[in-house]
Scaffold this active site. Structure first.
Site, PDB file in Angstrom:
ATOM      1  N   ASN A  11       0.873  -1.179   0.000  1.00  0.00           N
ATOM      2  CA  ASN A  11       0.000   0.000   0.000  1.00  0.00           C
ATOM      3  C   ASN A  11       0.910   1.228   0.000  1.00  0.00           C
ATOM      4  O   ASN A  11       1.478   1.577   1.025  1.00  0.00           O
ATOM      5  CB  ASN A  11      -0.889  -0.034   1.253  1.00  0.00           C
ATOM      6  N   LYS A  13       0.136   4.220  -0.325  1.00  0.00           N
ATOM      7  CA  LYS A  13      -0.523   5.407   0.266  1.00  0.00           C
ATOM      8  C   LYS A  13      -0.300   6.622  -0.648  1.00  0.00           C
ATOM      9  O   LYS A  13      -0.225   6.465  -1.859  1.00  0.00           O
ATOM     10  CB  LYS A  13      -0.028   5.639   1.695  1.00  0.00           C
ATOM     11  N   HIS A  97      -9.429   0.952   5.141  1.00  0.00           N
ATOM     12  CA  HIS A  97      -8.142   1.164   5.816  1.00  0.00           C
ATOM     13  C   HIS A  97      -8.361   2.113   6.998  1.00  0.00           C
ATOM     14  O   HIS A  97      -9.143   3.064   6.917  1.00  0.00           O
ATOM     15  CB  HIS A  97      -7.127   1.744   4.826  1.00  0.00           C
ATOM     16  N   GLU A  99      -6.708   4.473   8.105  1.00  0.00           N
ATOM     17  CA  GLU A  99      -6.460   5.897   7.831  1.00  0.00           C
ATOM     18  C   GLU A  99      -7.699   6.540   7.222  1.00  0.00           C
ATOM     19  O   GLU A  99      -7.956   7.727   7.446  1.00  0.00           O
ATOM     20  CB  GLU A  99      -5.219   6.053   6.930  1.00  0.00           C
ATOM     21  N   GLU A 167      -5.208  -5.189  10.735  1.00  0.00           N
ATOM     22  CA  GLU A 167      -4.200  -4.139  10.907  1.00  0.00           C
ATOM     23  C   GLU A 167      -4.484  -3.381  12.209  1.00  0.00           C
ATOM     24  O   GLU A 167      -5.306  -2.454  12.218  1.00  0.00           O
ATOM     25  CB  GLU A 167      -4.255  -3.160   9.746  1.00  0.00           C
ATOM     26  N   GLY A 173       2.711   2.021  10.912  1.00  0.00           N
ATOM     27  CA  GLY A 173       3.700   3.081  10.799  1.00  0.00           C
ATOM     28  C   GLY A 173       4.415   3.418  12.089  1.00  0.00           C
ATOM     29  O   GLY A 173       5.090   4.444  12.182  1.00  0.00           O
ATOM     30  N   SER A 205       3.550  -2.349  10.392  1.00  0.00           N
ATOM     31  CA  SER A 205       4.999  -2.355  10.636  1.00  0.00           C
ATOM     32  C   SER A 205       5.681  -3.659  10.243  1.00  0.00           C
ATOM     33  O   SER A 205       6.654  -4.076  10.882  1.00  0.00           O
ATOM     34  CB  SER A 205       5.293  -2.001  12.099  1.00  0.00           C
TER      35      SER A 205
HETATM   36  C1  PEP Z   1      -0.710   0.074   6.272  1.00  0.00           C
HETATM   37  O1  PEP Z   1      -0.917   1.280   6.374  1.00  0.00           O
HETATM   38  O2  PEP Z   1      -1.524  -0.654   5.698  1.00  0.00           O
HETATM   39  C2  PEP Z   1       0.508  -0.447   6.878  1.00  0.00           C
HETATM   40  C3  PEP Z   1       0.535  -1.717   7.147  1.00  0.00           C
HETATM   41  O3  PEP Z   1       1.508   0.459   7.093  1.00  0.00           O
HETATM   42  P1  PEP Z   1       2.968   0.136   7.706  1.00  0.00           P
HETATM   43  O4  PEP Z   1       3.451  -1.139   7.068  1.00  0.00           O
HETATM   44  O5  PEP Z   1       3.797   1.316   7.308  1.00  0.00           O
HETATM   45  O6  PEP Z   1       2.798  -0.010   9.174  1.00  0.00           O
END
Ligand code: PEP
Length: 243
Positions: A11, A13, A97, A99, A167, A173, A205
């Site tokens: 992703n 983003k 997601h 976010e 998630e 992040g 992460s």
């Molecule tokens: C995400 O936003 O879907 C995600 C997993 O981000 P990160 O790997 O940066 O934690």
């Protein structure tokens, strides 16, 4: 029962201008050319779909969208329909997601409508769920995720057209990850609520250092990767940790 082949999805983003996005896609495609044990997917920003799709052509790396609108077309300024994603070469779309749930106030009902829209257009919906830190600390993680699933998954869910991404919001992040026991417990709880054979990705992460341990868990069918998907070597290292 369909085989649960692992999937590593990137992703991107809101990252990438044309030159670096195409270079990243080419880098992933180049590394994946010799074959890989998992499915690979990249989800670039909408502006890069066409050029990234062209860079991935013939590579076995699939293309996906990061979000969609529920309607097929109409007066929705700035939005993208699932039909448009399909037309741009996508086979998948991420919905729900955290976010978007947080910054765009998307509800479970919104996610459900977007999931239906994905299926209407022939896309696989990657439905994201996950608890906040305070919800986990209150011992409510499974209850919260169960409620998100109940509200976000339409009737007619099937393993071929649905992927669930667990998630934890607090892991995205941050460099933090749940324990492997907590990931296993949550994935088992999710699995008991979705059709048999549906894949469940872990996201939050994931990086080249922790990928092997996470991807070796029997309940984990792949990873949704944010930050580490912006570097072709890191993304490929995660893919190589599969299976
Ligand atoms: C995400 O936003 O879907 C995600 C997993 O981000 P990160 O790997 O940066 O934690």
């Amino acid at each position: 029962m369909p085989e649960r082949k692992q999937l590593v999805a990137g992703n991107w983003k809101m990252n990438g201008l044309r030159a670096d996005g195409v270079a990243l896609a080419r880098g992933v495609a180049e590394r994946a050319r010799g074959g890989h044990r998992c499915e690979l997917l990249v989800c670039p920003p909408f502006t890069l779909l066409a050029e990234v799709g062209a860079a991935l052509a013939g590579s076995f790396v699939a293309l996906g969208g990061q979000d969609c609108h529920a309607a097929p077309k109409g007066a929705f300024t700035g939005c993208i329909s699932t039909e448009m994603l399909k037309d741009a070469g996508c086979g998948h779309v991420i919905v729900g997601h955290s976010e978007r749930r947080q910054t765009c106030a998307e509800s479970d009902a919104d996610v459900r409508a977007k999931t239906q829209a994905a299926w209407r257009a022939g896309l696989v919906a990657i439905v994201c769920v996950g608890e906040t830190r305070s919800e986990r600390e209150a011992g409510r993680a499974i209850e919260i995720v169960a409620a998100q699933l109940a509200g976000s998954l339409p009737e007619g869910a099937a393993a071929e057209t649905l992927i669930v991404a667990y998630e934890p919001v607090w892991a995205i992040g941050t460099g933090l990850t749940p324990t492997t026991a907590d990931i296993t417990d949550m994935h088992a709880a999710i699995r008991s609520r979705i059709p048999t054979g549906t894949r469940i990705l872990y996201g939050g992460s994931v990086n080249p250092k922790n990928a092997a341990e996470i991807l070796a868990l029997p309940e984990v069918d792949g990873a949704l990767v944010g930050g580490a998907s912006l570097n072709a070597d890191d993304f490929w290292a995660i893919a190589r940790a599969c299976g």
